[in-house]
Structures are given as C-alpha cells and as structure tokens.
Write a protein that holds these residues in place. Structure first.
Motif, PDB file in Angstrom:
ATOM      1  N   ASP A 117       0.837  -1.194   0.000  1.00 39.33           N
ATOM      2  CA  ASP A 117       0.000   0.000   0.000  1.00 39.33           C
ATOM      3  C   ASP A 117       0.875   1.249   0.000  1.00 39.33           C
ATOM      4  O   ASP A 117       1.550   1.554   0.985  1.00 39.33           O
ATOM      5  N   GLN A 118       0.875   1.988  -1.109  1.00 36.43           N
ATOM      6  CA  GLN A 118       1.722   3.164  -1.224  1.00 36.43           C
ATOM      7  C   GLN A 118       1.160   4.370  -0.477  1.00 36.43           C
ATOM      8  O   GLN A 118       1.809   5.412  -0.410  1.00 36.43           O
ATOM      9  N   ARG A 119      -0.024   4.224   0.100  1.00 38.18           N
ATOM     10  CA  ARG A 119      -0.532   5.287   0.959  1.00 38.18           C
ATOM     11  C   ARG A 119       0.185   5.313   2.298  1.00 38.18           C
ATOM     12  O   ARG A 119       0.045   6.275   3.057  1.00 38.18           O
ATOM     13  N   GLN A 120       0.938   4.262   2.597  1.00 43.44           N
ATOM     14  CA  GLN A 120       1.769   4.198   3.796  1.00 43.44           C
ATOM     15  C   GLN A 120       3.227   4.024   3.347  1.00 43.44           C
ATOM     16  O   GLN A 120       3.734   2.912   3.287  1.00 43.44           O
ATOM     17  N   PRO A 121       3.906   5.108   3.031  1.00 43.90           N
ATOM     18  CA  PRO A 121       5.265   4.994   2.483  1.00 43.90           C
ATOM     19  C   PRO A 121       6.249   4.445   3.501  1.00 43.90           C
ATOM     20  O   PRO A 121       6.101   4.641   4.718  1.00 43.90           O
ATOM     21  N   GLU A 122       7.232   3.744   3.008  1.00 40.13           N
ATOM     22  CA  GLU A 122       8.319   3.192   3.828  1.00 40.13           C
ATOM     23  C   GLU A 122       9.592   3.305   3.018  1.00 40.13           C
ATOM     24  O   GLU A 122       9.572   3.224   1.781  1.00 40.13           O
ATOM     25  N   TRP A 123      10.721   3.538   3.684  1.00 42.12           N
ATOM     26  CA  TRP A 123      11.954   3.865   2.968  1.00 42.12           C
ATOM     27  C   TRP A 123      12.381   2.765   2.005  1.00 42.12           C
ATOM     28  O   TRP A 123      12.820   3.049   0.894  1.00 42.12           O
ATOM     29  N   GLY A 124      12.281   1.512   2.423  1.00 38.89           N
ATOM     30  CA  GLY A 124      12.638   0.424   1.517  1.00 38.89           C
ATOM     31  C   GLY A 124      11.714   0.346   0.314  1.00 38.89           C
ATOM     32  O   GLY A 124      12.156   0.084  -0.818  1.00 38.89           O
ATOM     33  N   GLN A 125      10.442   0.591   0.538  1.00 36.20           N
ATOM     34  CA  GLN A 125       9.467   0.607  -0.561  1.00 36.20           C
ATOM     35  C   GLN A 125       9.783   1.731  -1.542  1.00 36.20           C
ATOM     36  O   GLN A 125       9.735   1.544  -2.767  1.00 36.20           O
ATOM     37  N   MET A 126      10.134   2.914  -1.018  1.00 34.71           N
ATOM     38  CA  MET A 126      10.482   4.043  -1.876  1.00 34.71           C
ATOM     39  C   MET A 126      11.756   3.752  -2.664  1.00 34.71           C
ATOM     40  O   MET A 126      11.870   4.128  -3.840  1.00 34.71           O
ATOM     41  N   LEU A 127      12.684   3.074  -2.039  1.00 32.02           N
ATOM     42  CA  LEU A 127      13.930   2.718  -2.729  1.00 32.02           C
ATOM     43  C   LEU A 127      13.665   1.753  -3.882  1.00 32.02           C
ATOM     44  O   LEU A 127      14.265   1.858  -4.957  1.00 32.02           O
ATOM     45  N   GLY A 128      12.744   0.816  -3.670  1.00 31.18           N
ATOM     46  CA  GLY A 128      12.403  -0.116  -4.735  1.00 31.18           C
ATOM     47  C   GLY A 128      11.713   0.554  -5.900  1.00 31.18           C
ATOM     48  O   GLY A 128      11.989   0.230  -7.073  1.00 31.18           O
ATOM     49  N   ARG A 129      10.826   1.497  -5.606  1.00 33.26           N
ATOM     50  CA  ARG A 129      10.111   2.178  -6.678  1.00 33.26           C
ATOM     51  C   ARG A 129      11.007   3.131  -7.446  1.00 33.26           C
ATOM     52  O   ARG A 129      10.657   3.561  -8.548  1.00 33.26           O
ATOM     53  N   ALA A 130      12.163   3.484  -6.895  1.00 35.25           N
ATOM     54  CA  ALA A 130      13.059   4.421  -7.576  1.00 35.25           C
ATOM     55  C   ALA A 130      13.938   3.749  -8.619  1.00 35.25           C
ATOM     56  O   ALA A 130      14.590   4.451  -9.399  1.00 35.25           O
ATOM     57  N   GLN A 131      13.958   2.431  -8.671  1.00 32.88           N
ATOM     58  CA  GLN A 131      14.880   1.737  -9.575  1.00 32.88           C
ATOM     59  C   GLN A 131      14.637   2.032 -11.062  1.00 32.88           C
ATOM     60  O   GLN A 131      15.594   2.199 -11.814  1.00 32.88           O
ATOM     61  N   PRO A 132      13.401   2.117 -11.533  1.00 31.93           N
ATOM     62  CA  PRO A 132      13.225   2.433 -12.971  1.00 31.93           C
ATOM     63  C   PRO A 132      13.726   3.816 -13.368  1.00 31.93           C
ATOM     64  O   PRO A 132      13.935   4.079 -14.551  1.00 31.93           O
ATOM     65  N   PHE A 133      13.925   4.700 -12.369  1.00 32.18           N
ATOM     66  CA  PHE A 133      14.328   6.075 -12.677  1.00 32.18           C
ATOM     67  C   PHE A 133      15.734   6.367 -12.153  1.00 32.18           C
ATOM     68  O   PHE A 133      16.081   7.526 -11.935  1.00 32.18           O
ATOM     69  N   ILE A 134      16.526   5.314 -11.929  1.00 34.32           N
ATOM     70  CA  ILE A 134      17.833   5.505 -11.312  1.00 34.32           C
ATOM     71  C   ILE A 134      18.761   6.318 -12.206  1.00 34.32           C
ATOM     72  O   ILE A 134      19.676   7.001 -11.726  1.00 34.32           O
ATOM     73  N   THR A 135      18.545   6.310 -13.500  1.00 26.47           N
ATOM     74  CA  THR A 135      19.404   7.072 -14.414  1.00 26.47           C
ATOM     75  C   THR A 135      18.938   8.519 -14.534  1.00 26.47           C
ATOM     76  O   THR A 135      19.738   9.453 -14.440  1.00 26.47           O
ATOM     77  N   GLU A 136      17.618   8.714 -14.742  1.00 23.61           N
ATOM     78  CA  GLU A 136      17.099  10.063 -14.920  1.00 23.61           C
ATOM     79  C   GLU A 136      17.003  10.834 -13.611  1.00 23.61           C
ATOM     80  O   GLU A 136      17.227  12.045 -13.576  1.00 23.61           O
ATOM     81  N   ALA A 137      16.646  10.148 -12.531  1.00 24.51           N
ATOM     82  CA  ALA A 137      16.436  10.822 -11.243  1.00 24.51           C
ATOM     83  C   ALA A 137      17.041   9.982 -10.115  1.00 24.51           C
ATOM     84  O   ALA A 137      16.318   9.323  -9.356  1.00 24.51           O
ATOM     85  N   PRO A 138      18.378   9.965 -10.003  1.00 21.54           N
ATOM     86  CA  PRO A 138      18.993   9.145  -8.946  1.00 21.54           C
ATOM     87  C   PRO A 138      18.669   9.611  -7.533  1.00 21.54           C
ATOM     88  O   PRO A 138      18.817   8.846  -6.583  1.00 21.54           O
ATOM     89  N   HIS A 139      18.196  10.858  -7.391  1.00 20.63           N
ATOM     90  CA  HIS A 139      17.884  11.345  -6.041  1.00 20.63           C
ATOM     91  C   HIS A 139      16.704  10.590  -5.432  1.00 20.63           C
ATOM     92  O   HIS A 139      16.571  10.554  -4.204  1.00 20.63           O
TER      93      HIS A 139
END
Length: 322
Positions: free
Chosen positions: A267-289
């Motif tokens: 459930d993305q309505r309850q964010p968690e740091w590991g979950q956010m890190l996983g969702r950032a992988q498709p954008f690791i090149t364009e938006a590594p932040h």
C-alpha cells in the motif's frame, strides 16, 4: 646502662609511639559510597563523543517519526505536481517552491513521504526487535535455567536457525505470506532475531548458575523458580539489552531490504523507505535522487543505532573500560 624509667628513655619511647601513629594514619583512605554499574556507565557515556553522536541521530529520528504526520507539508497521497509529470521529457519533477526535494513519478511530494516513511520504518524495527527479544528471552531462559536435554534441544534448534543466512531466512518467511503487509516484515525479522537473543541469554544464565549469590540462595533453600527470576535472569539481561540496541539497526536494514524486494506493505498510501527505494529503480538514471534520499536515511539511522549500541556495550563491559 640507661635506666628504663629515666626521662630520656621515656622521651624516646614517646617519640617512637608518635611516629608509629603518624605512619599508621598517613595511609588512611577516606571511604566513599559505592557507584552502581549503570551510574558508572553513564559517567563514561556522557563523555564519549561516539555515543553522543549516535544518541543524537537516534533521538532526531524518533522525534521526526513521532511528529511526521503533523509536520509533513503535504499529504502523502496528494499529487500536487502530477500535471508536471511528463513520461518522456520530465518523468520526475525536480525541486521547486513548496517542494523541497521535488516529487516522485506520480507527482507526490518526496520530502513529505520521507518524513512519514520514517514512522513506518521505526515501527517495523522496534516491534520486530521487541518480538524477537521476547522469543529469545523465552528460549534462553528455558535453556539456561533447566539445562540437560532441554538445553540441548533448544540450542540445536537455535543452531539450525543461525546456520541459515539471516536475510535469506527472512526472505523465506516473508515469501510464505499470501498477502504481504507490514506485519509480514515484523514477523520475518523477529524470527531471525530470536536465536541471537536466545544464545546470548543462555550463555549469560549459565555463567550466573555458578555464581556465589545463586549458590547461597540454593543453600538457603530458595525455590528454583525464585532463583531463576529473581537472581539469574535480572543479572543476565545487561548484554541482551545492549544487543537489542544493535539489533534495531539490523532490523531497519532488513526491513528496507524486504520492502525493496516487494515483500513489504504494497500500500503506497503508507510509504516506507525500503518501498520508496524499490520504486526508484526504474528512474535511477534520470532521477537518482529518488533512491539517494531514502537510502541515505536508512544508512544514517542504522549508523546512529550502531554507534549508540557499541558505546553502550563498551560502557557496560568491564573488559572494555578505559
């Protein structure tokens, strides 16, 4: 010969006696009240810069996690920058006025999600460590107090659990859940911490079994249950409490790893740091932040708990006192 009763003889004897009295009182040590182990450890800890840094990081993390829903500038489910998301040219909006760190790929404020995600990370780490501590206390007390075949059976189970890499065991337990949730992480991480606490407490209790105060209690006819819970267990909890502080750092890292692998709360309505890190992988090149910020938070918080736990261990361990 000199008369023993002469004034000269008596004067020499008086001087000798006075000199002996002076030497006897010269080495007198002023009695001072004893200092408890906890008070002595606190005196060393408050002068230890490593402990102060770790405690400061930990305190800041706990305070932010407690007040995160009220200080977050945006609701974590709101999408104020959705109209600026362009899949081809601008998939992740950058920082701008009112959005300190920008937004994610769905236009949600990144800074707000980091703040609220700290609460989920703290809850998972603390609750999992508490459950692991309770399970380890139960097994360690049974093994250390009863001994014999019960001790052998419990320790063989613990050895089997310790022989499996902790993250692999947590992954196996979490993958058994049909519907992953926050409690999936708690149960999986608690299970891998149980054998650590059990072995540590069992070793401490075995050392207490041969101590003088336990032997004295047995000679006085004190019941075995009272000896275990009033004498052995309280004096064996010091190393376990220190280990619990260190295990919090490991629990936070393991929870982030499982969420990164998709075994946490979906459930993305309850964010968690590991979950956010996983969702950032498709954008690791364009938006590594997107990956840098949650990863940095995990590293800093785990470092704070580790520094505090190591300092506490050194302060309570007589062999490590400086």
């Amino acid at each position: 010969m000199t008369d023993p009763t002469s004034p000269q003889r008596r004067s020499y004897g008086s001087l000798r006696k006075d000199r002996i009295d002076q030497l006897a009182t010269a080495g007198t040590v002023t009695e001072e009240p004893g200092v408890s182990l906890i008070r002595s450890a606190w005196h060393r800890l408050r002068r230890n810069p490593v402990f102060l840094i770790g405690a400061g990081i930990t305190l800041l993390f706990v305070v932010l996690a407690a007040i995160a829903p009220w200080v977050a500038p945006w609701d974590v489910t709101a999408t104020p920058l959705l109209d600026k998301v362009r899949p081809q040219s601008n998939p992740v909006p950058g920082p701008e006025a009112g959005h300190l760190l920008g937004a994610d790929d769905r236009g949600r404020d990144l800074f707000s999600r980091l703040l609220v995600g700290s609460r989920q990370t703290l809850v998972v780490g603390v609750v999992a460590t508490l459950f692991g501590l309770l399970g380890g206390l139960t097994l360690g007390t049974v093994a250390g107090a009863i001994g014999g075949w019960v001790d052998s059976l419990v320790m063989r189970i613990v050895d089997v659990m310790l022989s499996i890499p902790s993250l692999l065991l947590a992954f196996t337990v979490a993958s058994l859940a049909r519907n992953p949730s926050q409690w999936t992480l708690v149960i999986a991480i608690a299970i891998i911490q149980v054998p650590i606490f059990a072995r540590l407490l069992r070793g401490s209790m075995l050392a207490q079994r041969g101590s003088d105060h336990v032997l004295a209690a047995r000679s006085l006819g004190v019941r075995p249950g009272a000896i275990v819970f009033r004498h052995m267990l309280p004096n064996s909890l010091g190393p376990v409490i220190v280990q619990a502080t260190l295990s919090l750092a490991v629990a936070i890292i393991d929870a982030a790893a499982l969420s990164f692998l998709g075994l946490g709360n979906p459930d993305q309505r309850q964010p968690e740091w590991g979950q956010m890190l996983g969702r950032a992988q498709p954008f690791i090149t364009e938006a590594p932040h997107l990956a840098f910020y949650p990863a940095g938070c995990i590293i800093v918080v785990a470092l704070g708990f580790t520094l505090m736990g190591e300092s506490l261990r050194e302060a309570l361990d007589p062999k490590s006192r400086r």
